[in-house]
Design an enzyme around this catalytic site. Structure first.
Site, PDB file in Angstrom:
ATOM      1  N   LEU A  71       0.846  -1.188   0.000  1.00 24.72           N
ATOM      2  CA  LEU A  71       0.000   0.000   0.000  1.00 24.72           C
ATOM      3  C   LEU A  71       0.881   1.237   0.000  1.00 24.72           C
ATOM      4  O   LEU A  71       1.898   1.283   0.700  1.00 24.72           O
ATOM      5  CB  LEU A  71      -0.901   0.028   1.245  1.00 24.72           C
ATOM      6  CG  LEU A  71      -1.929  -1.095   1.395  1.00 24.72           C
ATOM      7  CD1 LEU A  71      -2.723  -0.902   2.686  1.00 24.72           C
ATOM      8  CD2 LEU A  71      -2.855  -1.172   0.199  1.00 24.72           C
ATOM      9  N   ASP A  72       0.478   2.250  -0.776  1.00 24.03           N
ATOM     10  CA  ASP A  72       1.189   3.524  -0.764  1.00 24.03           C
ATOM     11  C   ASP A  72       1.116   4.138   0.636  1.00 24.03           C
ATOM     12  O   ASP A  72       0.218   3.839   1.426  1.00 24.03           O
ATOM     13  CB  ASP A  72       0.561   4.498  -1.762  1.00 24.03           C
ATOM     14  CG  ASP A  72       0.708   4.033  -3.197  1.00 24.03           C
ATOM     15  OD1 ASP A  72       1.706   3.372  -3.509  1.00 24.03           O
ATOM     16  OD2 ASP A  72      -0.198   4.339  -4.008  1.00 24.03           O
ATOM     17  N   LYS A  73       2.041   5.030   0.899  1.00 24.77           N
ATOM     18  CA  LYS A  73       2.059   5.758   2.176  1.00 24.77           C
ATOM     19  C   LYS A  73       0.709   6.408   2.473  1.00 24.77           C
ATOM     20  O   LYS A  73       0.225   6.371   3.606  1.00 24.77           O
ATOM     21  CB  LYS A  73       3.163   6.818   2.123  1.00 24.77           C
ATOM     22  CG  LYS A  73       3.236   7.737   3.323  1.00 24.77           C
ATOM     23  CD  LYS A  73       4.360   8.752   3.139  1.00 24.77           C
ATOM     24  CE  LYS A  73       4.409   9.744   4.289  1.00 24.77           C
ATOM     25  NZ  LYS A  73       5.520  10.719   4.138  1.00 24.77           N
TER      26      LYS A  73
END
Length: 292
Positions: free
Chosen positions: A132-134
């Site tokens: 997952l992206d930040k």
């Protein structure tokens, strides 16, 4: 050292150990190679070669050495654990928590928090299955050992591992549901930004409008492929960027350092053939922005 055990089935009688390891035990070639040259292969407690033929009812144990670990320091950051067994755990990741460290982010990452949670003082290896992206929150699978990671990642885009997201978008799609089928590649000269391009890698995202309000839409999305920034790029391409997406849309003051994308649903099959279905509630701020 990871020890994998299997009782030989009648239909496996006469096969060589190499076949059992790569097919029946779902080992990767690299894992088996490490076991062959650095670990141990035991058949009914006897050390044997990889070419040994097995008989039904025998017990095969393959001990696999771990690869050298990259340094990961533990962090006191508390985690919300949605599921855990001997092979993996599922974290409900907050945003904007990075998954891994970078030159600007060293100690407060999901990797550091998982290290502390598992109580691994040294030799810890962070093994994410999906990423997952930040700025994305929600359910994320982390394997506890190399075999689990390899087993799960092979199933990422199959019927036994499905991922669904909720995204709050600026504007409402023209159609209430559909599949966005558009290839994606890295933008010229960019480090992380992606674009739709004919020479990109195939990418498909299924979507359905769940709710609308305040000029926005709440979409439920399923990844049919797994490209970097796939949902964000695809939604921008149909004129509905994710709310707060500073890279593909516009920032929003109610979404500091994150955007309105949430990993809400996971279904998968574990190494032990257990079927898991998990759900993470949509963040309150999404509904606030939808109904404001």
């Amino acid at each position: 050292m990871l020890a994998l055990t299997r009782v030989i089935l009648p239909e496996e009688d006469g096969k060589v150990i190499r076949q059992i390891a790569l097919q029946g035990m779902s080992m990767s070639y690299a894992q088996f190679k490490r076991a062959k040259f650095q670990g141990e292969i035991l058949l009914d407690g006897e050390s044997v070669h990889a070419a040994r033929r097995v008989r039904a009812g025998q017990t095969l144990v393959i001990r696999v050495p771990e690869m050298a670990a990259a340094a990961v320091a533990p962090s006191a950051l508390k985690l919300s654990i949605a599921y855990e067994d001997d092979d993996l755990l599922v974290v409900d990741k907050p945003a904007p928590l990075p998954s891994v460290s970078s030159p600007k982010q060293q100690s407060e990452t999901l990797a550091n928090a998982v290290c502390a949670y598992l109580g691994v003082p040294e030799g810890f290896i962070y093994r994410p299955v999906n990423r997952l992206d930040k700025g994305t929150s929600g359910l994320m699978v982390v394997a506890k050992h190399a075999h689990s990671q390899q087993f799960m990642q092979k199933r990422l885009h199959s019927d036994v591992f499905t991922r669904e997201y909720l995204a709050l978008c600026d504007r409402i799609p023209d159609k209430p549901s559909g599949v966005i089928d558009a290839p994606i590649r890295k933008a010229d000269g960019a480090s992380i930004r992606r674009v739709i391009a004919p020479d990109g890698k195939p990418a498909r995202t299924q979507y359905h409008v769940e709710q609308t309000g305040n000029g926005r839409s709440l979409l439920r999305l399923r990844l049919l492929t797994g490209r970097t920034h796939q949902i964000r790029v695809h939604l921008q391409s149909i004129g509905c960027p994710v709310t707060g997406d500073f890279l593909y849309g516009e920032e929003h003051p109610l979404l500091p350092r994150r955007f309105a994308l949430h990993s809400a649903y996971l279904t998968f099959e574990t190494l032990q053939k257990k079927h898991i279905r998990l759900e993470s509630a949509v963040p309150d701020v999404f509904m606030k922005l939808l109904k404001a």
